[in-house]
Structures are given as C-alpha cells and as structure tokens.
Scaffold this motif. Structure first.
Motif, PDB file in Angstrom:
ATOM      1  N   LEU A   1       0.801  -1.145  -0.004  1.00  0.00           N
ATOM      2  CA  LEU A   1       0.155  -0.090  -0.054  1.00  0.00           C
ATOM      3  C   LEU A   1       0.812   1.186  -0.132  1.00  0.00           C
ATOM      4  O   LEU A   1       1.962   1.234   0.488  1.00  0.00           O
ATOM      5  CB  LEU A   1      -0.951  -0.077   1.283  1.00  0.00           C
ATOM      6  CG  LEU A   1      -1.753  -1.432   1.234  1.00  0.00           C
ATOM      7  CD1 LEU A   1      -2.798  -1.235   2.481  1.00  0.00           C
ATOM      8  CD2 LEU A   1      -2.435  -1.520   0.152  1.00  0.00           C
ATOM      9  N   ASP A   2       0.435   2.223  -0.525  1.00  0.00           N
ATOM     10  CA  ASP A   2       1.195   3.794  -0.622  1.00  0.00           C
ATOM     11  C   ASP A   2       0.736   4.479   0.399  1.00  0.00           C
ATOM     12  O   ASP A   2      -0.443   5.104   0.558  1.00  0.00           O
ATOM     13  CB  ASP A   2       0.977   4.098  -1.918  1.00  0.00           C
ATOM     14  CG  ASP A   2       1.580   5.499  -1.991  1.00  0.00           C
ATOM     15  OD1 ASP A   2       2.499   5.842  -1.212  1.00  0.00           O
ATOM     16  OD2 ASP A   2       1.340   6.247  -3.113  1.00  0.00           O
ATOM     17  N   VAL A   3       1.557   4.536   1.575  1.00  0.00           N
ATOM     18  CA  VAL A   3       1.190   5.428   2.542  1.00  0.00           C
ATOM     19  C   VAL A   3       1.841   6.995   2.302  1.00  0.00           C
ATOM     20  O   VAL A   3       2.914   7.349   2.308  1.00  0.00           O
ATOM     21  CB  VAL A   3       1.947   5.103   3.777  1.00  0.00           C
ATOM     22  CG1 VAL A   3       1.730   6.179   5.079  1.00  0.00           C
ATOM     23  CG2 VAL A   3       1.719   3.685   4.269  1.00  0.00           C
ATOM     24  N   VAL A   4       0.767   7.558   2.028  1.00  0.00           N
ATOM     25  CA  VAL A   4       0.823   9.333   1.145  1.00  0.00           C
ATOM     26  C   VAL A   4       1.057  10.163   2.392  1.00  0.00           C
ATOM     27  O   VAL A   4       1.689  11.433   2.228  1.00  0.00           O
ATOM     28  CB  VAL A   4      -0.193   9.326   0.375  1.00  0.00           C
ATOM     29  CG1 VAL A   4      -0.344   8.598  -0.661  1.00  0.00           C
ATOM     30  CG2 VAL A   4      -1.640   9.512   1.124  1.00  0.00           C
ATOM     31  N   ALA A   5       0.606   9.875   3.622  1.00  0.00           N
ATOM     32  CA  ALA A   5       0.615  11.132   4.618  1.00  0.00           C
ATOM     33  C   ALA A   5       0.592  10.296   6.089  1.00  0.00           C
ATOM     34  O   ALA A   5      -0.110   9.202   6.421  1.00  0.00           O
ATOM     35  CB  ALA A   5      -0.341  11.845   4.647  1.00  0.00           C
TER      36      ALA A   5
END
Length: 219
Positions: free
Chosen positions: A25-29
């Motif tokens: 998953l892409d943890v953007v913040a």
C-alpha cells in the motif's frame, strides 16, 4: 491503494506505516494530531484514512470528530477507526446513516496483519467492518422493540458476522456451516429487513446499518 495514518503514538504510527508499505500500500501521509490529519487528508485525498479515536489537541475524541468531518468533506475517502476502547456508541456516531466505507477496529487487531489488511481493503471498496468485540457487546444487549427480533438465531449470527466484514466464505468458516446455508440466511435477512435488491455490497452494508440501529440503543 493510497492510505494515510492519523495516530499520535509515533512508534505505533511508524509501525503501521511500515506494515502497510510491506503489504504494497502507498502511505501518502501521516499525522500526529487531529488538525494535521484534516489538513493532510484534504491535501492528499487518500483512498483510506486510518484514524485513532483519541488524539491531540484535547486527547479526547478528537480523531473521531475529525473522521466525521472528513467523511462529510471527502465522501470518497473511506475511514477505518482504531480505538483502545470497546465502545459501540463511537461506532454508531461515526457510521450515522451511511455505513459504506467505514470500519471500527480495536487497536489490538493491528497485530493480526491479515485481519487488519482485510478491513482496509473492505472499507476501500465501500464495505463496512465492525470489531468482533463491539459486535459482541451489541448482541449482548436486549430490547423488547428490537427490529431484528424477526430474525432467527441463525440469521442473527450471520448478520453479526456480516457486521464484522466477513464474506460468505468467512461466515461459513466461522459458523461451521456451508456457504449455501450462509447464502440462504443472507437472502432471508434481506427479505425480513425489507432491504430491496441492489448491488451485493450495498445491500450488505445496509443490513449492517439495520443491525446497528437495532442494537445500538440497547441497555
């Protein structure tokens, strides 16, 4: 999938971020308080926001308040609440009349990586997830005007498992019955609760909402 994390415990926040990154998953913040959470959510518009209930600045239900506001301002962003407390009323407050894309888990479930990731994926596609402990507390309360009284014991058990976000296969495994039996119970639940035909996931979340309405006020 783009995810953000709102959690004031730095070690837990970093641990969850690493777990999610390892799962692809892409943890953007990441945010450590409710104000920062709202600011970054509006800036990054993640697919899913994972939010702690108690956060600064007041260390009360700041995270929950932010989650409710986030759902109002970014309805396409799913919300998965993490809490240390077995409090069904918080889940009800968050879900309101729209259970789609909402989850409520106890923090201890983070250690069960498969369950945690499954919950994230389910809310991301518009499903709903309630922690088994919260469901158990709701089931343990009784009320004479319970709208779910029309359900049989088997149907009630299936609906409770649906509230936890389980698929038909997962429900069959949990209750030790066949998937065909689960499907029959699910069909009966929709019919008895007057849930009209629609998309499968949409019907399931509205059945969960009926469960919450019937259970949340019990004392």
């Amino acid at each position: 999938m783009r995810v953000m994390i709102g959690e004031d415990d730095v070690l837990l926040r970093e641990g969850v971020a690493r777990l999610l990154a390892e799962a692809g998953l892409d943890v953007v913040a990441q945010a450590g308080d409710a104000d920062e959470l709202m600011s970054k959510a509006l800036a990054y518009r993640p697919d899913v926001a994972i939010i702690d209930v108690r956060m600064p600045p007041h260390h009360e239900h700041d995270g929950l308040v932010a989650a409710v506001e986030l759902r109002r301002r970014l309805p396409r962003t799913a919300v998965l609440i993490l809490s240390q407390f077995y409090e069904p009323s918080l889940a009800l407050q968050l879900i309101g009349d729209q259970p789609e894309g909402v989850g409520y888990l106890l923090k201890e479930r983070v250690g069960d990586v498969e369950t945690f990731l499954e919950a994230i994926n389910r809310v991301a596609v518009g499903g709903s997830v309630l922690d088994p402990e919260v469901v158990g507390r709701l089931l343990g309360r009784q009320r004479p005007d319970d709208p779910l009284r029309v359900l049989s014991a088997g149907e009630h058990a299936v609906l409770a498992a649906m509230a936890e976000g389980k698929s038909n296969a997962g429900i069959a495994d949990t209750l030790h019955i066949s998937e065909a039996s689960v499907e029959k119970h699910v069909t009966a639940i929709f019919r008895k609760l007057g849930i009209r035909p629609a998309g499968g996931e949409h019907r399931r979340v509205h059945a969960v909402l009926a469960f919450l309405r019937g259970s949340g006020e019990r004392r």
